[in-house]
Each structure stands twice: as structure tokens, then as C-alpha cells.
Design a protein around this motif. Structure first.
Motif, PDB file in Angstrom:
ATOM      1  N   ASN A  14       0.826  -1.207   0.000  1.00  0.00           N
ATOM      2  CA  ASN A  14       0.000   0.000   0.000  1.00  0.00           C
ATOM      3  C   ASN A  14       0.860   1.257   0.000  1.00  0.00           C
ATOM      4  N   ALA A  15       1.967   1.222   0.725  1.00  0.00           N
ATOM      5  CA  ALA A  15       2.875   2.368   0.750  1.00  0.00           C
ATOM      6  C   ALA A  15       3.468   2.610  -0.638  1.00  0.00           C
ATOM      7  N   GLU A  16       3.852   1.523  -1.298  1.00  0.00           N
ATOM      8  CA  GLU A  16       4.399   1.629  -2.646  1.00  0.00           C
ATOM      9  C   GLU A  16       3.357   2.198  -3.614  1.00  0.00           C
ATOM     10  N   LYS A  17       2.126   1.709  -3.513  1.00  0.00           N
ATOM     11  CA  LYS A  17       1.052   2.216  -4.377  1.00  0.00           C
ATOM     12  C   LYS A  17       0.752   3.676  -4.067  1.00  0.00           C
ATOM     13  N   ALA A  18       0.845   4.072  -2.806  1.00  0.00           N
ATOM     14  CA  ALA A  18       0.609   5.470  -2.431  1.00  0.00           C
ATOM     15  C   ALA A  18       1.649   6.393  -3.074  1.00  0.00           C
ATOM     16  N   THR A  19       2.904   5.962  -3.075  1.00  0.00           N
ATOM     17  CA  THR A  19       3.932   6.805  -3.710  1.00  0.00           C
ATOM     18  C   THR A  19       3.712   6.880  -5.215  1.00  0.00           C
ATOM     19  N   GLN A  20       3.270   5.783  -5.818  1.00  0.00           N
ATOM     20  CA  GLN A  20       2.971   5.813  -7.252  1.00  0.00           C
ATOM     21  C   GLN A  20       1.807   6.761  -7.542  1.00  0.00           C
ATOM     22  N   GLU A  21       0.788   6.732  -6.686  1.00  0.00           N
ATOM     23  CA  GLU A  21      -0.367   7.619  -6.852  1.00  0.00           C
ATOM     24  C   GLU A  21       0.053   9.080  -6.676  1.00  0.00           C
ATOM     25  N   LEU A  22       0.904   9.336  -5.686  1.00  0.00           N
ATOM     26  CA  LEU A  22       1.400  10.703  -5.482  1.00  0.00           C
ATOM     27  C   LEU A  22       2.168  11.185  -6.710  1.00  0.00           C
ATOM     28  N   ASN A  23       3.016  10.319  -7.251  1.00  0.00           N
ATOM     29  CA  ASN A  23       3.766  10.675  -8.463  1.00  0.00           C
ATOM     30  C   ASN A  23       2.833  10.942  -9.637  1.00  0.00           C
ATOM     31  N   SER A  24       1.798  10.132  -9.775  1.00  0.00           N
ATOM     32  CA  SER A  24       0.869  10.317 -10.892  1.00  0.00           C
ATOM     33  C   SER A  24       0.063  11.615 -10.759  1.00  0.00           C
ATOM     34  N   LYS A  25      -0.083  12.106  -9.532  1.00  0.00           N
ATOM     35  CA  LYS A  25      -0.806  13.363  -9.305  1.00  0.00           C
ATOM     36  C   LYS A  25       0.120  14.579  -9.331  1.00  0.00           C
ATOM     37  N   GLY A  26       1.366  14.369  -9.718  1.00  0.00           N
ATOM     38  CA  GLY A  26       2.280  15.487  -9.905  1.00  0.00           C
ATOM     39  C   GLY A  26       3.220  15.790  -8.765  1.00  0.00           C
ATOM     40  N   PHE A  27       3.219  14.980  -7.721  1.00  0.00           N
ATOM     41  CA  PHE A  27       4.174  15.201  -6.633  1.00  0.00           C
ATOM     42  C   PHE A  27       5.534  14.667  -7.067  1.00  0.00           C
ATOM     43  N   LYS A  28       6.555  15.467  -6.844  1.00  0.00           N
ATOM     44  CA  LYS A  28       7.903  15.085  -7.265  1.00  0.00           C
ATOM     45  C   LYS A  28       8.541  14.159  -6.247  1.00  0.00           C
ATOM     46  N   GLN A 122      -5.365  13.575   1.252  1.00  0.00           N
ATOM     47  CA  GLN A 122      -6.440  12.754   0.685  1.00  0.00           C
ATOM     48  C   GLN A 122      -5.890  11.501   0.022  1.00  0.00           C
ATOM     49  N   ILE A 123      -4.811  11.651  -0.716  1.00  0.00           N
ATOM     50  CA  ILE A 123      -4.202  10.498  -1.395  1.00  0.00           C
ATOM     51  C   ILE A 123      -3.699   9.489  -0.368  1.00  0.00           C
ATOM     52  N   LEU A 124      -3.022   9.977   0.673  1.00  0.00           N
ATOM     53  CA  LEU A 124      -2.490   9.079   1.697  1.00  0.00           C
ATOM     54  C   LEU A 124      -3.613   8.375   2.461  1.00  0.00           C
ATOM     55  N   ARG A 125      -4.669   9.102   2.782  1.00  0.00           N
ATOM     56  CA  ARG A 125      -5.796   8.486   3.498  1.00  0.00           C
ATOM     57  C   ARG A 125      -6.464   7.402   2.673  1.00  0.00           C
ATOM     58  N   GLY A 126      -6.595   7.622   1.382  1.00  0.00           N
ATOM     59  CA  GLY A 126      -7.262   6.656   0.523  1.00  0.00           C
ATOM     60  C   GLY A 126      -6.369   5.558   0.004  1.00  0.00           C
ATOM     61  N   ALA A 127      -5.089   5.610   0.331  1.00  0.00           N
ATOM     62  CA  ALA A 127      -4.136   4.655  -0.239  1.00  0.00           C
ATOM     63  C   ALA A 127      -4.361   3.224   0.223  1.00  0.00           C
ATOM     64  N   ASP A 128      -4.961   3.022   1.380  1.00  0.00           N
ATOM     65  CA  ASP A 128      -5.215   1.660   1.837  1.00  0.00           C
ATOM     66  C   ASP A 128      -6.214   0.945   0.943  1.00  0.00           C
ATOM     67  N   MET A 129      -6.980   1.702   0.178  1.00  0.00           N
ATOM     68  CA  MET A 129      -7.969   1.113  -0.713  1.00  0.00           C
ATOM     69  C   MET A 129      -7.381   0.770  -2.082  1.00  0.00           C
ATOM     70  N   LEU A 130      -6.138   1.166  -2.340  1.00  0.00           N
ATOM     71  CA  LEU A 130      -5.532   0.937  -3.650  1.00  0.00           C
ATOM     72  C   LEU A 130      -5.198  -0.535  -3.880  1.00  0.00           C
ATOM     73  N   VAL A 131      -4.900  -1.248  -2.804  1.00  0.00           N
ATOM     74  CA  VAL A 131      -4.511  -2.651  -2.903  1.00  0.00           C
ATOM     75  C   VAL A 131      -5.319  -3.426  -1.876  1.00  0.00           C
ATOM     76  N   ALA A 132      -5.804  -4.587  -2.250  1.00  0.00           N
ATOM     77  CA  ALA A 132      -6.534  -5.426  -1.298  1.00  0.00           C
ATOM     78  C   ALA A 132      -5.595  -5.840  -0.177  1.00  0.00           C
ATOM     79  N   PRO A 133      -6.059  -5.828   1.062  1.00  0.00           N
ATOM     80  CA  PRO A 133      -5.193  -6.190   2.182  1.00  0.00           C
ATOM     81  C   PRO A 133      -4.675  -7.620   2.072  1.00  0.00           C
ATOM     82  N   ALA A 134      -3.408  -7.786   2.347  1.00  0.00           N
ATOM     83  CA  ALA A 134      -2.778  -9.103   2.310  1.00  0.00           C
ATOM     84  C   ALA A 134      -2.633  -9.623   3.730  1.00  0.00           C
TER      85      ALA A 134
END
Length: 162
Positions: A14-28, A122-134
Motif C-alpha cells: 500500500n505504501a508503494e502504491k501510495a507513492t505511485q499515486e502521489l507521483n501520478s498526481k504530480g508530486f515530485k 487525501q491520497i495518503l488516506r485513501g491509499a489503503d484502498m488501492l490494494v486489497a489487504p494481504a
């Protein structure tokens, strides 16, 4: 207003997906900070890092913006003080993050101007929903997370009264 948005992730995926989402939204990459204990997990984030010592987590890898900000911190007390100042959070919260990292969690922070921090939160709060919990991996090696999950599920405040 906080200096940074921060979230402790139980699941490194989820942390990895959150950083990818942040990058896709323009965060450097320079705006995203990461604290992780495991070198293998750190390699997934593809950022330059330094070693920092935290009281509970021990030797931790600071990547990206966290590495830049913590580069001057020497011992564990200096690192905690630097984190407290950098994130503009109480020392108790930093201690919670330290414990979370010690049991396999990943702390993601975003250091941006005030206008972008709300979006980052908002991105960080919603990041747990990006990947199904393992339930493998960290759940098997970090009993604290499994215990916390059971405690949350049986919280007497949430239990139905009979």
C-alpha cells in the motif's frame, strides 16, 4: 498548518502504491519522504537514502525528502527531534511512527506547499484502498498488527449492547 502530510502504512505494498499515486498526481520524488527499516522494502521506492537511528526501530532508512531533512541528525534523540520539527507533530506521534516502523511499517510523508498538502493527505488516506489487504508477509512476521486488528474488531465502544 502542518509542514507535511504523513501516514504510517502497515502493508508495504500500500505504501508503494501510495507513492505511485502521489507521483501520478504530480508530486515530485523530492517532495515524498519515506522511512522504512527493511532494505528490501526500501529498494522498491527507488530513491536515494541515508541510515538514521530511531530509538525503537533502530537503524532505519530515510529516503527522498526524509533523507534530505534528516541528513544532519546524528543519534536517535537528534533524529526524533528532527522528525518532530520536520513533521510539526507531537513527540508522542513520532514515537508511534517509530514503533510502527519497528514492526515492519512504512512511513510516507509529503513535503509540499500548503495548497498541495490537502491533496496529499487525501491520497495518503485513501491509499489503503488501492490494494486489497494481504494477510501473509508482514501479518505473519509482525504480531502487533494482527493483535491491533483484533482489538479494533472487538472494541467495546463499537460492540452492540445486549
Amino acid at each position: 498548518m502542518p509542514k507535511a502530510a504523513a501516514k504510517l502504512f502497515r502493508d508495504p505494498l500500500n505504501a508503494e502504491k501510495a507513492t505511485q499515486e502521489l507521483n501520478s498526481k504530480g508530486f515530485k520524488v523530492e517532495e515524498i519522504g519515506i522511512l522504512v527499516r527493511d532494505r528490501e522494502k526500501a529498494a522498491k521506492f527507488a530513491a536515494e537514502g541515508i541510515e538514521v537511528t530511531l530509538p525503537e526501530a533502530g537503524t532505519t532508512l530515510a529516503l527522498g525528502a526524509m533523507a534530505t531533512a534528516l541528513a544532519k541528525a546524528g543519534g536517535s534523540e537528534e533524529a526524533v527531534a528532527a522528525l518532530t520539527s520536520l513533521l510539526d507533530l507531537p513527540e508522542e506521534t513520532i514515537s508511534y511512527y517509530d514503533f510502527g516502523i519497528s514492526v515492519g511499517g512504512v512511513l510516507i510523508t509529503v513535503h509540499a506547499d500548503e495548497a498541495r498538502l490537502a491533496e496529499a493527505q487525501q491520497i495518503l488516506r485513501g491509499a489503503d484502498m488501492l490494494v486489497a489487504p494481504a494477510r501473509g508477509g508482514m501479518w505473519a512476521t509482525s504480531p502487533g498488527f494482527a493483535i491491533a486488528s483484533r482489538m479494533t474488531g472487538t472494541d467495546p465502544l463499537d460492540a452492540k449492547m445486549t
